[in-house]
Design an enzyme around this catalytic site. Sequence first.
Site, PDB file in Angstrom:
ATOM      1  N   ALA A 194       2.551 -42.486  11.475  1.00 48.31           N
ATOM      2  CA  ALA A 194       1.224 -42.667  10.553  1.00 48.31           C
ATOM      3  C   ALA A 194       0.252 -43.693  11.505  1.00 48.31           C
ATOM      4  O   ALA A 194      -0.267 -44.518  11.302  1.00 48.31           O
ATOM      5  CB  ALA A 194       1.302 -43.796   9.394  1.00 48.31           C
ATOM      6  N   LYS A 214      -1.580 -42.419  30.779  1.00 50.39           N
ATOM      7  CA  LYS A 214      -0.420 -42.156  30.395  1.00 50.39           C
ATOM      8  C   LYS A 214       0.022 -40.405  30.687  1.00 50.39           C
ATOM      9  O   LYS A 214       1.013 -40.081  31.361  1.00 50.39           O
ATOM     10  CB  LYS A 214       0.066 -42.417  29.174  1.00 50.39           C
ATOM     11  CG  LYS A 214       0.049 -41.594  28.120  1.00 50.39           C
ATOM     12  CD  LYS A 214       1.176 -41.957  26.923  1.00 50.39           C
ATOM     13  CE  LYS A 214       0.596 -41.091  25.561  1.00 50.39           C
ATOM     14  NZ  LYS A 214       0.658 -39.575  25.580  1.00 50.39           N
ATOM     15  N   CYS A 246      -4.190 -42.416  26.243  1.00 50.48           N
ATOM     16  CA  CYS A 246      -3.684 -41.145  26.706  1.00 50.48           C
ATOM     17  C   CYS A 246      -4.060 -40.699  28.133  1.00 50.48           C
ATOM     18  O   CYS A 246      -3.083 -40.116  28.891  1.00 50.48           O
ATOM     19  CB  CYS A 246      -3.950 -40.176  25.430  1.00 50.48           C
ATOM     20  SG  CYS A 246      -3.308 -40.167  24.059  1.00 50.48           S
ATOM     21  N   LEU A 259     -10.329 -33.723  31.739  1.00 48.40           N
ATOM     22  CA  LEU A 259     -11.302 -34.770  31.173  1.00 48.40           C
ATOM     23  C   LEU A 259     -11.477 -36.053  31.871  1.00 48.40           C
ATOM     24  O   LEU A 259     -12.468 -36.527  32.332  1.00 48.40           O
ATOM     25  CB  LEU A 259     -11.075 -35.003  29.710  1.00 48.40           C
ATOM     26  CG  LEU A 259     -11.400 -33.724  28.903  1.00 48.40           C
ATOM     27  CD1 LEU A 259     -10.783 -33.968  27.383  1.00 48.40           C
ATOM     28  CD2 LEU A 259     -12.853 -33.559  28.622  1.00 48.40           C
ATOM     29  N   VAL A 292      -3.072 -40.452  15.222  1.00 47.18           N
ATOM     30  CA  VAL A 292      -2.959 -39.223  15.168  1.00 47.18           C
ATOM     31  C   VAL A 292      -2.604 -38.694  13.797  1.00 47.18           C
ATOM     32  O   VAL A 292      -3.273 -37.943  13.049  1.00 47.18           O
ATOM     33  CB  VAL A 292      -2.389 -38.453  16.456  1.00 47.18           C
ATOM     34  CG1 VAL A 292      -2.143 -36.780  16.015  1.00 47.18           C
ATOM     35  CG2 VAL A 292      -2.930 -38.428  17.848  1.00 47.18           C
TER      36      VAL A 292
HETATM   37  P1  NAD Z   1       0.456 -44.578  17.384  1.00 51.09           P
HETATM   38  O1  NAD Z   1       1.318 -45.550  18.309  1.00 51.09           O
HETATM   39  O2  NAD Z   1      -1.026 -44.906  17.103  1.00 51.09           O
HETATM   40  O3  NAD Z   1       1.139 -44.089  16.391  1.00 51.09           O
HETATM   41  C1  NAD Z   1       2.725 -43.815  16.434  1.00 51.09           C
HETATM   42  C2  NAD Z   1       3.191 -44.152  15.173  1.00 51.09           C
HETATM   43  O4  NAD Z   1       4.735 -43.472  15.245  1.00 51.09           O
HETATM   44  C3  NAD Z   1       3.701 -45.573  15.053  1.00 51.09           C
HETATM   45  O5  NAD Z   1       3.071 -46.350  13.747  1.00 51.09           O
HETATM   46  C4  NAD Z   1       5.092 -45.781  15.005  1.00 51.09           C
HETATM   47  O6  NAD Z   1       5.711 -46.841  14.341  1.00 51.09           O
HETATM   48  C5  NAD Z   1       5.586 -44.569  14.627  1.00 51.09           C
HETATM   49  N1  NAD Z   1       7.109 -44.162  14.927  1.00 51.09           N
HETATM   50  C6  NAD Z   1       7.668 -43.821  16.055  1.00 51.09           C
HETATM   51  N2  NAD Z   1       8.877 -43.724  16.112  1.00 51.09           N
HETATM   52  C7  NAD Z   1       9.000 -43.319  14.660  1.00 51.09           C
HETATM   53  C8  NAD Z   1      10.331 -42.862  13.679  1.00 51.09           C
HETATM   54  N3  NAD Z   1      11.492 -42.647  14.753  1.00 51.09           N
HETATM   55  N4  NAD Z   1      10.013 -42.618  12.594  1.00 51.09           N
HETATM   56  C9  NAD Z   1       8.870 -42.993  11.997  1.00 51.09           C
HETATM   57  N5  NAD Z   1       7.820 -43.494  12.580  1.00 51.09           N
HETATM   58  C10 NAD Z   1       8.006 -43.848  13.833  1.00 51.09           C
HETATM   59  O7  NAD Z   1       0.278 -43.221  18.342  1.00 51.09           O
HETATM   60  P2  NAD Z   1      -1.028 -42.230  18.277  1.00 51.09           P
HETATM   61  O8  NAD Z   1      -2.183 -42.732  18.891  1.00 51.09           O
HETATM   62  O9  NAD Z   1      -1.151 -41.726  16.903  1.00 51.09           O
HETATM   63  O10 NAD Z   1      -0.499 -41.026  19.368  1.00 51.09           O
HETATM   64  C11 NAD Z   1       0.863 -40.451  18.854  1.00 51.09           C
HETATM   65  C12 NAD Z   1       1.002 -39.117  19.778  1.00 51.09           C
HETATM   66  O11 NAD Z   1      -0.618 -38.341  19.732  1.00 51.09           O
HETATM   67  C13 NAD Z   1       1.166 -39.648  21.140  1.00 51.09           C
HETATM   68  O12 NAD Z   1       2.042 -38.600  21.914  1.00 51.09           O
HETATM   69  C14 NAD Z   1      -0.293 -39.232  21.751  1.00 51.09           C
HETATM   70  O13 NAD Z   1      -0.191 -39.170  23.214  1.00 51.09           O
HETATM   71  C15 NAD Z   1      -0.876 -38.169  21.121  1.00 51.09           C
HETATM   72  N6  NAD Z   1      -2.231 -38.145  20.979  1.00 51.09           N
HETATM   73  C16 NAD Z   1      -2.883 -39.250  20.501  1.00 51.09           C
HETATM   74  C17 NAD Z   1      -4.492 -39.343  20.410  1.00 51.09           C
HETATM   75  C18 NAD Z   1      -5.046 -40.456  20.201  1.00 51.09           C
HETATM   76  O14 NAD Z   1      -6.515 -40.275  20.122  1.00 51.09           O
HETATM   77  N7  NAD Z   1      -4.537 -41.463  19.798  1.00 51.09           N
HETATM   78  C19 NAD Z   1      -5.041 -37.893  20.452  1.00 51.09           C
HETATM   79  C20 NAD Z   1      -4.240 -36.568  20.735  1.00 51.09           C
HETATM   80  C21 NAD Z   1      -2.990 -36.944  21.160  1.00 51.09           C
HETATM   81  C1  UGA Z   2      -9.155 -38.251  24.670  1.00 48.91           C
HETATM   82  C2  UGA Z   2      -9.704 -36.834  24.798  1.00 48.91           C
HETATM   83  O1  UGA Z   2     -11.063 -36.688  24.811  1.00 48.91           O
HETATM   84  C3  UGA Z   2      -9.213 -36.135  23.673  1.00 48.91           C
HETATM   85  O2  UGA Z   2      -9.273 -34.614  23.610  1.00 48.91           O
HETATM   86  C4  UGA Z   2      -7.701 -36.111  23.553  1.00 48.91           C
HETATM   87  O3  UGA Z   2      -7.049 -35.476  22.182  1.00 48.91           O
HETATM   88  C5  UGA Z   2      -7.269 -37.431  23.451  1.00 48.91           C
HETATM   89  O4  UGA Z   2      -7.742 -38.250  24.680  1.00 48.91           O
HETATM   90  C6  UGA Z   2      -5.783 -37.893  23.453  1.00 48.91           C
HETATM   91  O5  UGA Z   2      -4.949 -37.028  23.771  1.00 48.91           O
HETATM   92  O6  UGA Z   2      -5.491 -39.031  23.350  1.00 48.91           O
HETATM   93  P1  UGA Z   2     -10.060 -40.539  23.742  1.00 48.91           P
HETATM   94  O7  UGA Z   2      -9.420 -41.226  24.825  1.00 48.91           O
HETATM   95  O8  UGA Z   2      -9.959 -40.828  22.251  1.00 48.91           O
HETATM   96  O9  UGA Z   2      -9.788 -38.743  23.634  1.00 48.91           O
HETATM   97  O10 UGA Z   2     -11.651 -40.657  23.953  1.00 48.91           O
HETATM   98  P2  UGA Z   2     -12.822 -39.937  24.931  1.00 48.91           P
HETATM   99  O11 UGA Z   2     -13.869 -39.576  24.102  1.00 48.91           O
HETATM  100  O12 UGA Z   2     -11.944 -38.757  25.473  1.00 48.91           O
HETATM  101  O13 UGA Z   2     -12.823 -41.135  25.966  1.00 48.91           O
HETATM  102  C7  UGA Z   2     -11.838 -41.769  26.695  1.00 48.91           C
HETATM  103  C8  UGA Z   2     -12.556 -42.630  27.835  1.00 48.91           C
HETATM  104  O14 UGA Z   2     -13.158 -42.069  28.692  1.00 48.91           O
HETATM  105  C9  UGA Z   2     -13.345 -43.732  27.036  1.00 48.91           C
HETATM  106  O15 UGA Z   2     -12.577 -44.766  27.595  1.00 48.91           O
HETATM  107  C10 UGA Z   2     -14.763 -43.371  27.229  1.00 48.91           C
HETATM  108  O16 UGA Z   2     -15.515 -44.410  27.096  1.00 48.91           O
HETATM  109  C11 UGA Z   2     -14.520 -42.797  28.614  1.00 48.91           C
HETATM  110  N1  UGA Z   2     -15.679 -41.539  29.158  1.00 48.91           N
HETATM  111  C12 UGA Z   2     -15.549 -40.581  28.150  1.00 48.91           C
HETATM  112  C13 UGA Z   2     -16.535 -41.896  29.900  1.00 48.91           C
HETATM  113  O17 UGA Z   2     -16.377 -42.908  30.531  1.00 48.91           O
HETATM  114  N2  UGA Z   2     -17.385 -41.120  30.127  1.00 48.91           N
HETATM  115  C14 UGA Z   2     -17.530 -39.727  29.519  1.00 48.91           C
HETATM  116  O18 UGA Z   2     -18.533 -39.127  29.843  1.00 48.91           O
HETATM  117  C15 UGA Z   2     -16.719 -39.686  28.433  1.00 48.91           C
END
Ligand code: NAD
Ligand code: UGA
Length: 475
Positions: free
Chosen positions: A13, A286, A283, A234, A16
């Site tokens: 939760a 990593k 992200c 990106l 994402v």
């Molecule tokens: P997050 O840390 O905010 O949330 C993950 C949640 O999963 C945590 O609350 C954790 O307690 C829970 N969890 C872990 N193991 C579990 C289990 N076995 N059962 C139940 N709950 C469990 O992470 P996030 O930012 O939502 O990212 C999740 C994934 O999506 C990552 O792989 C990330 O790379 C990817 N992603 C993130 C973003 C973003 O903007 N944050 C965007 C696109 C993709």
């Molecule tokens: C990024 C991608 O944009 C998403 O498509 C992807 O799903 C996500 O990572 C993920 O996999 O977690 P996010 O990290 O939430 O999203 O935010 P961005 O808007 O991409 O910004 C990332 C970083 O780059 C920020 O620190 C932002 O300030 C910086 N940034 C972005 C710049 O410095 N310049 C830019 O022109 C754009």
Amino acid sequence: MKLIVEKICCIGAGYVGGPTMAMIAEKCPQIEINVVDINEYRISKWNDIDLNNLPIYEPGLKEIISKCRNKNLFFSTDVKKHISNADMVFISVNTPTKEKGVGAGQASDLKWIESCSRQIGEFAKGETIVVEKSTLPVRTAETIGSILKSFSDRDKKAKKDQKKFFILSNPEFLAEGTAIFDLENPDRVLIGGNNERAIDSLKKIYLNWVSEEKILTTDLWSSELSKLIANAFLAQRVSSINSISALCESTQANINEVAKAIGMDLRIGKHFLKSGPGFGGSCFKKDILNLIYICNHYGLKEVASYWEKVIQINEWQQKRITKIIVDRMFGNVAGKKISILGFSFKANTNDTRESPAINICSDLIEEGSYLSIYDPKVELQQIQIDLGMKPLDDNSWPNKNGGWQFAYSIKESVENSDAIVILSDWDDFFKLDLKSLINIMRNPSWIFDTRNTIDTKQAKAVGFNIWSLGDGSLI
Ligand code: NAD
Ligand code: UGA
């Protein structure tokens, strides 16, 4: 397998799982969605009556939660029950960089993926579609598949109910701060898989609000890899423009002019050309580290070292900014108060993971300065965790050892400071009342603007010394 999904369980939760399931719930009122997490505190915040207490801040999120929560969208810690009842299970757990063991510092830590795959294997009933929503190394579906198979084989042997699993990859491309908009208007939805019927089930969900031509279906491995590569590309643009920001400062050019001029070339495109203090967020770093690990694993050393540079430039940009601040303030910030505006990694989110503010603030504290940190959404406790130190109490200042305090307003942060450092691009920082702020600061008063939020001419006119990232006219 049900072609029309009735019950979804989402494991995780977080940033994402929460918004993605909220969007599906809003667009598909006929589907019951249960978002489960092992983190009880997080779930209690998702269920908080006061919608201002949701665990994550995203514009537009609380409106959807208020509409769907406890109607067809539920948040719970009962992982077992909701996996058992679901036709489709989304895996949306965290996949951070491994901290120890083989691949430490580069490979993704898949222990949460593995543990929730085991939970799915144990508790699922009948035919279940398992959707990878988390960002995963290419070929992770194979690992998930073999874990799940071990459970179906076990039950087959014991002549119990036969379990059957279909794995899909459906990476998420939302960006924090614009998550709701991105989910509602995706550039594309990517579905990777090798079972047509399972693909169709997921596709039917998205078709409730996404047009068919935007839904791309591929094999599993291309889908998994595309997500890593999208983030790498990106981030590479951000490092490219940031490297040029330094060159602009040395040549009296202006980074915004350069970005505009190159971005108008349709082959380059105008997005993701904003220079700043380096990319943060959970992200980009990593995922590139993971890409480097995979390349090395397959013996592609040159490819790995190409992507390493993207991270190196990012780290260099942060160090460069700290050095500029110290150098400009006569080589010494010890004992000086610095107002930090913005701690999240970008505007419109309370997320601080990998925020450039963490390194820049830590380095300034190391230099002996006293930071007064203001951010519209980041809480004191989070800053304390990120900086690894408690805030100073009022009696322990002034001292020359450096430290920080939390400010509840821009004014409180700026009062009696020697400098303002702008680190994230919140709207409020574009509208600072420079005339009144300079009156409550010490002399000489500095602005270090890493996000180009300030009108430099106006700042100079009211008496500030100003440095703005990539603006070579300010030497
Ligand atoms: P997050 O840390 O905010 O949330 C993950 C949640 O999963 C945590 O609350 C954790 O307690 C829970 N969890 C872990 N193991 C579990 C289990 N076995 N059962 C139940 N709950 C469990 O992470 P996030 O930012 O939502 O990212 C999740 C994934 O999506 C990552 O792989 C990330 O790379 C990817 N992603 C993130 C973003 C973003 O903007 N944050 C965007 C696109 C993709
Ligand atoms: C990024 C991608 O944009 C998403 O498509 C992807 O799903 C996500 O990572 C993920 O996999 O977690 P996010 O990290 O939430 O999203 O935010 P961005 O808007 O991409 O910004 C990332 C970083 O780059 C920020 O620190 C932002 O300030 C910086 N940034 C972005 C710049 O410095 N310049 C830019 O022109 C754009």
